[in-house]
Design a protein around this motif. Sequence first.
Motif, short mmCIF file in Angstrom:
data_model
loop_
_atom_site.label_atom_id
_atom_site.label_comp_id
_atom_site.label_asym_id
_atom_site.label_seq_id
_atom_site.Cartn_x
_atom_site.Cartn_y
_atom_site.Cartn_z
N TRP A 1 0.82 -1.23 0.09
CA TRP A 1 -0.02 0.03 0.09
C TRP A 1 0.96 1.17 0.23
CZ3 TRP A 1 -0.12 3.02 4.64
CH2 TRP A 1 0.43 2.44 5.67
N ALA A 2 0.13 2.44 -0.37
CA ALA A 2 0.95 3.65 -0.60
C ALA A 2 0.11 4.86 0.44
CB ALA A 2 1.40 3.93 -1.86
N LEU A 3 0.63 5.89 0.63
CA LEU A 3 0.04 7.17 1.08
C LEU A 3 -0.01 8.27 0.02
CD1 LEU A 3 0.75 7.22 4.83
CD2 LEU A 3 -1.46 7.38 3.91
N ILE A 4 -0.96 9.06 -0.19
CA ILE A 4 -1.21 10.20 -1.01
C ILE A 4 -1.68 11.10 0.07
CG2 ILE A 4 -1.99 11.30 -2.78
CD1 ILE A 4 -1.79 8.99 -4.56
N PHE A 5 -1.26 12.27 0.08
CA PHE A 5 -1.62 13.61 0.94
C PHE A 5 -2.02 14.70 -0.11
CE2 PHE A 5 1.16 11.45 4.02
CZ PHE A 5 0.35 11.33 5.23
N THR A 6 -3.29 14.78 -0.07
CA THR A 6 -4.00 15.80 -0.93
C THR A 6 -4.05 17.24 -0.19
OG1 THR A 6 -6.15 15.19 -0.37
CG2 THR A 6 -5.13 14.25 -2.52
N PHE A 7 -4.41 18.17 -0.90
CA PHE A 7 -4.51 19.44 -0.16
C PHE A 7 -3.17 19.93 0.37
CE2 PHE A 7 -8.85 18.12 0.00
CZ PHE A 7 -9.49 19.12 0.03
N GLU A 8 -2.23 19.72 -0.55
CA GLU A 8 -0.88 19.96 -0.32
C GLU A 8 -0.48 21.59 -0.13
OE1 GLU A 8 3.28 18.74 -2.46
OE2 GLU A 8 2.05 20.07 -3.54
N ASP A 9 -1.61 22.56 -0.98
CA ASP A 9 -1.55 23.98 -0.81
C ASP A 9 -1.92 24.26 0.47
OD1 ASP A 9 -4.06 22.90 -1.78
OD2 ASP A 9 -4.45 24.92 -2.27
N ARG A 10 -2.56 23.52 1.32
CA ARG A 10 -3.08 23.87 2.63
C ARG A 10 -2.47 23.10 3.78
NH1 ARG A 10 -7.77 27.04 1.49
NH2 ARG A 10 -8.64 26.96 -0.57
N ALA A 11 -1.46 22.54 3.70
CA ALA A 11 -0.83 21.65 4.67
C ALA A 11 0.06 22.36 5.71
CB ALA A 11 0.06 20.53 4.02
N PRO A 12 -0.04 21.82 6.69
CA PRO A 12 0.57 22.65 7.91
C PRO A 12 2.07 22.56 7.57
CG PRO A 12 0.02 20.43 8.61
CD PRO A 12 -0.51 20.63 7.30
N ALA A 13 2.95 23.49 8.24
CA ALA A 13 4.36 23.65 8.19
C ALA A 13 5.23 22.24 8.20
CB ALA A 13 4.78 24.53 8.78
N GLY A 14 4.72 21.25 9.12
CA GLY A 14 5.34 19.99 9.53
C GLY A 14 5.19 19.00 8.62
#
Length: 552
Positions: free
Chosen positions: A110-123
């Motif tokens: 399995w893998a992970l994709i994080f969306t909303f990169e433009d609104r992501a927190p600094a960390g």
Amino acid sequence: MLNTGGTVVLVGMESAGKSTVFSRLTRCRSGEESGVQGTTVTVRRETVDGEDIVLVDTPGIRFRSDSETTRLALAEAGRADRIVLVVRATHARSELKVLLEEVPLEGRPWALIFTFEDRAPAGLARWMDDCRKRFGVPVVSVDARRMEPNARKSVIRAMTEEEQGEPGGTDGEIPFVEEVNPPATGLDHSIAGRWVALGALLALFALPVYMAYLLANALEPWLDRWLLDPVRTWVTGMPSWFQAVLTGDYGLLTLGPYSFLWAFPVVLFIGSSVAVTEETGWKDRITEALDPWLRRVGLNGRDLVPVLTGFGCNVVAVFQSRTCSACTRSACVSLIAFGSACSYQIGATLSLFGSAGRPWLFLPYVVILVVVGAVHLRVWHPALAKAHALLPGRRTFLQPPTWQGFRWRLQGVIKQFLFQAMPIFLLICLVASVIDQVGWLDRLASLLGPLLSLLGLPESAAAGLLFSVLRKDGMLVFNEQGGAWIQALDVWPLFVLVYLASTLTACLVTLWTIHREMGWRTAVGLVAKQGVTSLVSAGVLAAAGWLIMTVV
């Protein structure tokens, strides 16, 4: 690398961006679907553009929900060669925690994709590194709405390559990362927000309907002058059956163009309005704000989404009711069948009221439809949704619409109207012409005459009632004789007639869909309950009209 012909399944919470990732990777608008078109309630399959990978888009998982869509998504994940968890970067920790508990990841990569990169927190970048080390899986982040070529390559690589570590492992504590909630708006106020949401909802549909009426009303004289009048002249002297099929009271060219003229603008404008609100996130925020009120009649805010979809097409709305909780789905479908005036029904009622010279009747018609629909729910369905309120803290981000997303949503609505709705209505016109020619309509009128007389309606209205059961825009047969028949009706009988024709039962296509989704028992029970509500309320309206006319 993933084996040739392998299947990659996208799994995530609602509004995580799975469908956007799917469309960007496959470069397609529809794909192979189970059921009907719709990214929120069906499973879609398509090959990734330029790759030998079958990508599967699943409905959003709902936390603490027994909805059909959640079961569908988890079942599809259980058959996958590889699973990709799609998680909003703004709510990474809480969403990943739920997915790791609910999704069957054991024994497969399995893998992970994080969306909303433009609104992501600094960390986020540091947190992604922690996830790679702890779970031993590929991890990437992306702004799915504006996926650049390099980002697209990174996502495909994450779907196909193995990371160092134990694939499929879910052991280890989830790293901490700050979560980001969208800023509050007037919709989030505990009291005023509901009224703001109601006003926005009315504007969402009232303005497009009014625009559609103005356009159709302006074009109707041109339709008569440049199309219908020349055709009537052309068929003069031809066989009577040919004239009946083309230009008779129920002819293809008598009613078909009117159906298109009055229904298509509604489909276009409402479809555009809904597409914009979905793209921007306003649709979800409105449903969240109205959740407390809806629970008073046995629904919740999430159930409002299928009901709103019903104003475009009842069939699609029934499929979208899969997102409802099992204890509220029947009530939601009942409200769709009774109170969600689909685009074709709205177009038909606008046409009838307009042809009769009383377009202002459309406003009280919609008000009565909503009020009686709410009463219908309270009478026939227990208020069970109070224990199923929407979960707080996962508000949808508001964002500007993209042209690609808007076009994607609107094209599906228009295609459905042109290639499904209009052919069926033209078939209704053909059947009506044949039945009229052989004299069956007169026999039908004699059978339904006593019932119609009790409501103060003419026996000749029987044909329109029959065809409104087949399809809601079948009401347009009331426009026979160039609208002269309906213009002869007084205001109150006209109102009762249109109301009865539009609420007596759901159209046959909708009923067949309910049967396929929920069984014959549910479909038949819905018909019986809706018929009783429609006849009783129509009787009350007729009696009120008689009383008012008597007093005046």
